[in-house]
Scaffold this active site. Structure first.
Site: not given
Length: 294
Positions: A143, A236, A266
């Protein structure tokens, strides 16, 4: 189609996503509370260390080899820690045999850009100072940590420092401007909301600076980077960032592989489902691939 285990997780994520957006403080406290008391998988060892003034955590097997995975945790630049990522770090250590190092880097808004980036580069430098060869280091991130990992590579290139062996990027957030179409088209899937992402991006740096390649490496010249493995879930909001990074890296002559997991979410690699296990197996193969390519 996702496995039954994955479908169950998706339902749980949808339920969580329906709740009101927490404050940064609430998010930090809830995340830390969720992992409090959790023990890493059997066969792994955890120890703290300070490298160039940055607190870090080692997670390793008793028989770990000389390979190091420098894991830059996610959390939207405002949350996360070695504790929140300890279980995943242990899974990496068990699967790869590498020592996994997780820096407790500076978080926004208290310490905005470039504090986190400087911490990651300082930890990388400390590894070299202690005798770890660049070819024995894999930089990784999930991320926001994935975006930070690429930014660290760009900063190392700028400094003329040796590149690591390779880079592993899990659903990287590489565009703080949120320009990709998937930020809208995938918004109905269980993801971080646009409001959360905008808050994290603003906490990290002023909006007018978000196209800076050291914040949004999607806009960077990626030439000279080491081999990349990028993994992302099909559903995502960050999927366009992953695809864009892979495309730009290949165009710049970088050896890059993109794996998109159908129907998944995600950073699915952190969860207990067959698809996550497959992803970690791919990571292990990539980590041990030769420098000649993946």
């Amino acid at each position: 189609m996702p496995s039954p285990e994955a479908e169950k997780i998706i339902a749980e994520l949808r339920a969580y996503a329906s709740q009101p957006m927490p404050s940064v403080t609430e998010e930090r406290m809830a995340w830390e509370a969720s992992v409090k008391g959790l023990r890493p998988p059997e066969g792994t060892l955890v120890s703290g260390v300070s490298l160039n003034g940055v607190p870090c955590e080692w997670v390793e097997r008793a028989d770990s080899d000389g390979l190091v995975i420098l894991l830059v945790h996610g959390g939207g630049f405002t949350a996360g820690s070695p504790r929140t990522h300890r279980r995943f770090a242990a899974q990496l250590a068990l699967a790869t045999g590498a020592r996994v190092l997780v820096p407790d880097y500076a978080l926004a808004p208290e310490e905005p850009f470039p504090a986190a980036l400087e911490d990651i580069v300082a930890v990388y430098a400390a590894l070299a100072e202690q005798g770890t060869a660049p070819e024995d280091i894999v930089i990784s991130g999930d991320s926001a940590g994935g975006g930070l990992a690429v930014a660290a590579l760009l900063k190392l290139r700028e400094l003329g420092a040796p590149m690591p062996r390779s880079a592993l990027l899990l659903s990287p957030w590489a565009d703080l401007t949120l320009s990709g179409g998937s930020y809208t088209s995938k918004a109905h899937h269980p993801n971080a909301s646009r409001a959360e992402l905008e808050r994290g991006a603003r906490a990290y740096a002023p909006v007018e600076q978000h196209r800076n390649p050291l914040m949004s490496p999607l806009f960077a010249d990626l030439s000279g980077l080491p081999p990349l493995l990028i993994q992302a879930g099909e559903h995502e909001v960050f999927i366009d960032d992953s695809m864009g990074l892979a495309e730009r890296a290949k165009a710049a002559g970088v050896d890059a592989r993109l794996t998109i997991a159908p129907g998944l979410w995600h950073v699915y690699q952190h969860y207990d489902c067959p698809e996550a296990h497959d992803a970690i197996e791919e990571i292990a193969r990539f980590v041990h691939a030769s420098d000649a390519g993946i």
